[in-house]
Design an enzyme around this catalytic site. Structure first.
Site, PDB file in Angstrom:
ATOM      1  N   GLU A 156       3.695 -11.014  -6.159  1.00  0.00           N
ATOM      2  CA  GLU A 156       2.544 -11.174  -7.041  1.00  0.00           C
ATOM      3  C   GLU A 156       2.771 -10.670  -8.458  1.00  0.00           C
ATOM      4  O   GLU A 156       1.989 -10.977  -9.355  1.00  0.00           O
ATOM      5  CB  GLU A 156       1.307 -10.485  -6.431  1.00  0.00           C
ATOM      6  CG  GLU A 156       1.352  -8.955  -6.349  1.00  0.00           C
ATOM      7  CD  GLU A 156       2.045  -8.424  -5.082  1.00  0.00           C
ATOM      8  OE1 GLU A 156       2.986  -9.085  -4.610  1.00  0.00           O
ATOM      9  OE2 GLU A 156       1.671  -7.337  -4.606  1.00  0.00           O
TER      10      GLU A 156
ATOM     11  N   CYS B  64       5.327  -6.138   1.482  1.00  0.00           N
ATOM     12  CA  CYS B  64       5.703  -4.721   1.417  1.00  0.00           C
ATOM     13  C   CYS B  64       5.058  -3.941   2.582  1.00  0.00           C
ATOM     14  O   CYS B  64       5.409  -4.161   3.725  1.00  0.00           O
ATOM     15  CB  CYS B  64       5.320  -4.151   0.056  1.00  0.00           C
ATOM     16  SG  CYS B  64       6.184  -2.600  -0.289  1.00  0.00           S
ATOM     17  N   TYR B  65       4.111  -3.060   2.315  1.00  0.00           N
ATOM     18  CA  TYR B  65       3.453  -2.353   3.436  1.00  0.00           C
ATOM     19  C   TYR B  65       2.876  -3.355   4.432  1.00  0.00           C
ATOM     20  O   TYR B  65       2.917  -3.130   5.641  1.00  0.00           O
ATOM     21  CB  TYR B  65       2.352  -1.426   2.905  1.00  0.00           C
ATOM     22  CG  TYR B  65       1.650  -0.643   3.998  1.00  0.00           C
ATOM     23  CD1 TYR B  65       2.216   0.506   4.538  1.00  0.00           C
ATOM     24  CD2 TYR B  65       0.428  -1.086   4.517  1.00  0.00           C
ATOM     25  CE1 TYR B  65       1.587   1.202   5.558  1.00  0.00           C
ATOM     26  CE2 TYR B  65      -0.207  -0.393   5.547  1.00  0.00           C
ATOM     27  CZ  TYR B  65       0.373   0.751   6.066  1.00  0.00           C
ATOM     28  OH  TYR B  65      -0.244   1.428   7.074  1.00  0.00           O
TER      29      TYR B  65
ATOM     30  N   HIS C  76       7.479  -7.605  -3.950  1.00  0.00           N
ATOM     31  CA  HIS C  76       6.132  -7.995  -4.393  1.00  0.00           C
ATOM     32  C   HIS C  76       6.177  -9.341  -5.130  1.00  0.00           C
ATOM     33  O   HIS C  76       6.535  -9.383  -6.301  1.00  0.00           O
ATOM     34  CB  HIS C  76       5.550  -6.923  -5.328  1.00  0.00           C
ATOM     35  CG  HIS C  76       5.120  -5.696  -4.596  1.00  0.00           C
ATOM     36  ND1 HIS C  76       3.851  -5.538  -4.082  1.00  0.00           N
ATOM     37  CD2 HIS C  76       5.812  -4.589  -4.248  1.00  0.00           C
ATOM     38  CE1 HIS C  76       3.768  -4.372  -3.473  1.00  0.00           C
ATOM     39  NE2 HIS C  76       4.942  -3.772  -3.552  1.00  0.00           N
TER      40      HIS C  76
ATOM     41  N   ASP D 121     -19.554 -12.422 -21.509  1.00  0.00           N
ATOM     42  CA  ASP D 121     -20.027 -12.422 -20.124  1.00  0.00           C
ATOM     43  C   ASP D 121     -21.523 -12.716 -20.029  1.00  0.00           C
ATOM     44  O   ASP D 121     -21.945 -13.592 -19.271  1.00  0.00           O
ATOM     45  CB  ASP D 121     -19.719 -11.080 -19.441  1.00  0.00           C
ATOM     46  CG  ASP D 121     -18.238 -10.753 -19.496  1.00  0.00           C
ATOM     47  OD1 ASP D 121     -17.446 -11.681 -19.720  1.00  0.00           O
ATOM     48  OD2 ASP D 121     -17.886  -9.578 -19.327  1.00  0.00           O
TER      49      ASP D 121
ATOM     50  N   LYS E  53     -12.075 -12.408 -15.807  1.00  0.00           N
ATOM     51  CA  LYS E  53     -12.446 -12.640 -17.208  1.00  0.00           C
ATOM     52  C   LYS E  53     -11.999 -14.014 -17.730  1.00  0.00           C
ATOM     53  O   LYS E  53     -12.762 -14.726 -18.370  1.00  0.00           O
ATOM     54  CB  LYS E  53     -11.835 -11.530 -18.076  1.00  0.00           C
ATOM     55  CG  LYS E  53     -12.256 -11.566 -19.516  1.00  0.00           C
ATOM     56  CD  LYS E  53     -13.574 -10.870 -19.694  1.00  0.00           C
ATOM     57  CE  LYS E  53     -14.025 -10.867 -21.127  1.00  0.00           C
ATOM     58  NZ  LYS E  53     -15.293 -10.147 -21.271  1.00  0.00           N
TER      59      LYS E  53
ATOM     60  N   GLY F  34       0.834  -1.201   0.000  1.00  0.00           N
ATOM     61  CA  GLY F  34       0.000   0.000   0.000  1.00  0.00           C
ATOM     62  C   GLY F  34       0.863   1.242   0.000  1.00  0.00           C
ATOM     63  O   GLY F  34       2.062   1.176   0.304  1.00  0.00           O
TER      64      GLY F  34
END
Ligand code: XMP
Length: 522
Positions: free
Chosen positions: A181, A87-88, A179, A236, A378, A60
């Protein structure tokens, strides 16, 4: 709402990092069910309600040194489940558990290398790392941990982050300054997978299981009431319709509003697929006269969009009103549309993105919403579509805008121009498919230009429309680059369009990226 009662949950507490969604993506790829919740909404009661099997604290933009900066409920550390701070999230964890964080004198952004420090254990989330002696990671931080909390030990360091990887093995608390991710941390996925495995996740978040659960939930929600679904022909709404039909059969009626601005053969394709192949009750509302009549003489792009939007709602409502006893409206809302993301300022305000495909209608018509895709990304919707037997050619289709060909026909829209545009577009897409390029391209189409140009065909003079080919690569439609076709491809396509389409005598290729251009022409 608990998104899934029968799957173990990994709770991601969002402190406002721009890449928090990627944590969820990586976990879902590992077949682990997770939910992102903004830190403001996570309290003891919610933790009791969700009963997460593991918790991840995201990065963050705030500094834990600031008085008002966000924290996790202390209860997170008392649940007895594994916790990973990123991280944060690492700084929050260490600060709340009795360590110290200081403003970094060496801010660190971008690529860094972490070297092992201390003893590694094969049962930790860092198992299998450091195969090449050091780990490439992506850092983005100003503050850093300077004193570890009791119980933690250091496992990896980088030149500017002495506590790049830390662990408290007794409590299964782990934290990283970088990070994991993002794609720029090549082994980040492995680290997250290790974390979920250590937390005991079974990896049972599969589309087959999801389908069964979603069907049961729809039946429970809807009972014996009727449901209306606005079908656009896009992926969708199509997947939502097929799924709901599987759950409640003929209690579902689809309304397909045909505004006369569809591509060649598109309306027939939708009707055949849903009415004939799936046997879904379908109202084919051919309202092209109405739409094209109202658009007559309109050339301003915003006016076009507003006119189409207004008519769409009126028409949809008219047809929906004719379906007796409808109590629910089905929409293909996706997870990225419903995540409440923490605003980037890190302040208390929460930005809620909500998409209503037929805006305002549910309230106006007194309908409740059925949104069976609201937990999915998606690509998961595509996987579910395959699971439901929708053909790949349909699931893999390029996006098509709601206002349709109207915004690919700059200037005034005429039936003549629409017909020429449909023909030219069909040739271009056929070329792309023949050359095996369709799946490499995010979106491709033809725009018919509001100019006629002089040409020579055979022995005669021609004075016909010019058109522009548009084909782009993109990840999410937010930014885009033009597709680098070969000259041979472009030449062959131009020749085919001019030979096969009456009314076009000049073909150009649009090489504008986004920004500064947009993908559509209007
Ligand atoms: P632009 O032209 O803004 O388009 O770069 C980005 C993506 O959004 C699609 N698009 C729309 N989709 N209704 C839609 O459903 C709209 O009004 C609309 N306008 C643009 C566009 O096709 C591209 O995929």
């Amino acid at each position: 709402m608990i998104a899934s009662d029968s799957h173990d949950l990994c709770l991601v507490i969002d402190f406002g990092s721009q890449v928090t969604q990627l944590i969820a993506r990586r976990l879902r790829e590992a077949s682990v069910f997770c939910e992102i919740r903004p830190y403001q909404s996570v309290d003891d009661a919610l933790l009791d309600d969700l009963r997460p099997k593991a918790v991840i604290l995201s990065g963050g933009p705030a500094s834990v040194r600031d008085a008002e900066s966000p924290r996790a409920p202390q209860k997170v550390f008392e649940l007895g489940v594994p916790v990973l701070g990123i991280c944060y999230g690492q700084q929050v964890m260490i600060e709340q558990l009795g360590g110290r964080v200081e403003g970094g004198h060496h801010r660190e952004f971008g690529r860094a290398f972490v070297e092992p420090a201390g003893a590694h254990r094969e049962d930790s989330i860092f198992a299998g790392l450091f195969g090449t002696g050091r780990e490439e990671v992506w850092m983005s931080h100003g503050d850093r941990v300077t004193d570890l909390a009791p119980g933690f030990e250091i496992l990896g360091k980088s030149p500017n982050a002495p506590y790049a990887m830390i662990a408290d093995y007794d409590r299964n608390f782990f934290a990283v300054q970088f990070h994991p991710e993002v794609h720029h941390t090549p082994n980040g996925r492995k680290l997250l997978e290790n974390f979920t495995r250590l937390a005991g996740f079974k990896g049972d978040w599969t589309m087959g299981a999801y389908r069964e659960e979603a069907i049961a939930k729809i039946r429970e929600q809807v009972g014996d009431a009727k449901v209306i679904c606005g079908l656009s022909g896009g992926v969708d709404s199509s997947v939502a319709a097929v799924l709901i039909h599987e759950a409640i059969g003929d209690q579902l009626t689809c309304v397909f509003v045909d505004h006369g601005l569809l591509r060649l053969g598109e309306a027939e394709e939708v009707v055949t697929m849903f009415r004939d192949h799936y046997n879904i009750p379908l109202v084919h509302a051919d309202e092209s006269e109405l739409f094209l009549g109202e658009l007559d003489g309109v050339s301003d792009p915003e006016e076009k969009r507003k006119t189409i939007g207004r008519l769409f709602i009126d028409v949809f409502q008219k047809h929906a009103d004719e379906i007796d006893g409808a109590k629910f409206l089905a929409q293909g809302t996706l997870y990225p549309d419903v995540i409440e993301s923490v605003s980037f300022s890190g302040g208390p305000s929460v930005t809620i993105k909500s998409h209503h495909n037929v805006g305002g209608l549910p309230e106006k018509m007194g309908l409740k919403l059925v949104e069976p895709l609201r937990e999915l990304f998606k690509d998961e919707v595509r996987a579910l579509g395959r699971e439901l037997g929708l053909p790949q050619s349909f699931i893999g289709r390029h996006p098509f805008p709601g206002p349709g060909l109207a915004i690919r026909c700059p200037g005034e829209i005429t039936r003549e121009k629409l017909e020429i545009l449909r023909q030219a577009d069909a040739v271009f897409i056929d070329q792309i498919r023949r050359h095996g390029l369709y799946d490499d391209i995010w979106q491709a189409f033809v725009a018919i230009l509001p100019v006629r140009t002089v040409g020579v065909m055979g022995d005669g003079r021609s004075y016909d429309f010019a058109c522009a080919l548009r084909a782009v690569t993109s990840v999410d439609g937010m930014t885009a680059d033009y597709y680098p076709f070969t000259h041979e491809f472009l030449g062959e396509t131009a020749t085919r369009i001019i030979n096969e389409v009456n009314g076009i005598n000049r073909v150009t290729y649009d090489v504008t990226s986004k920004p500064p251009g947009t993908i559509e022409w209007e």
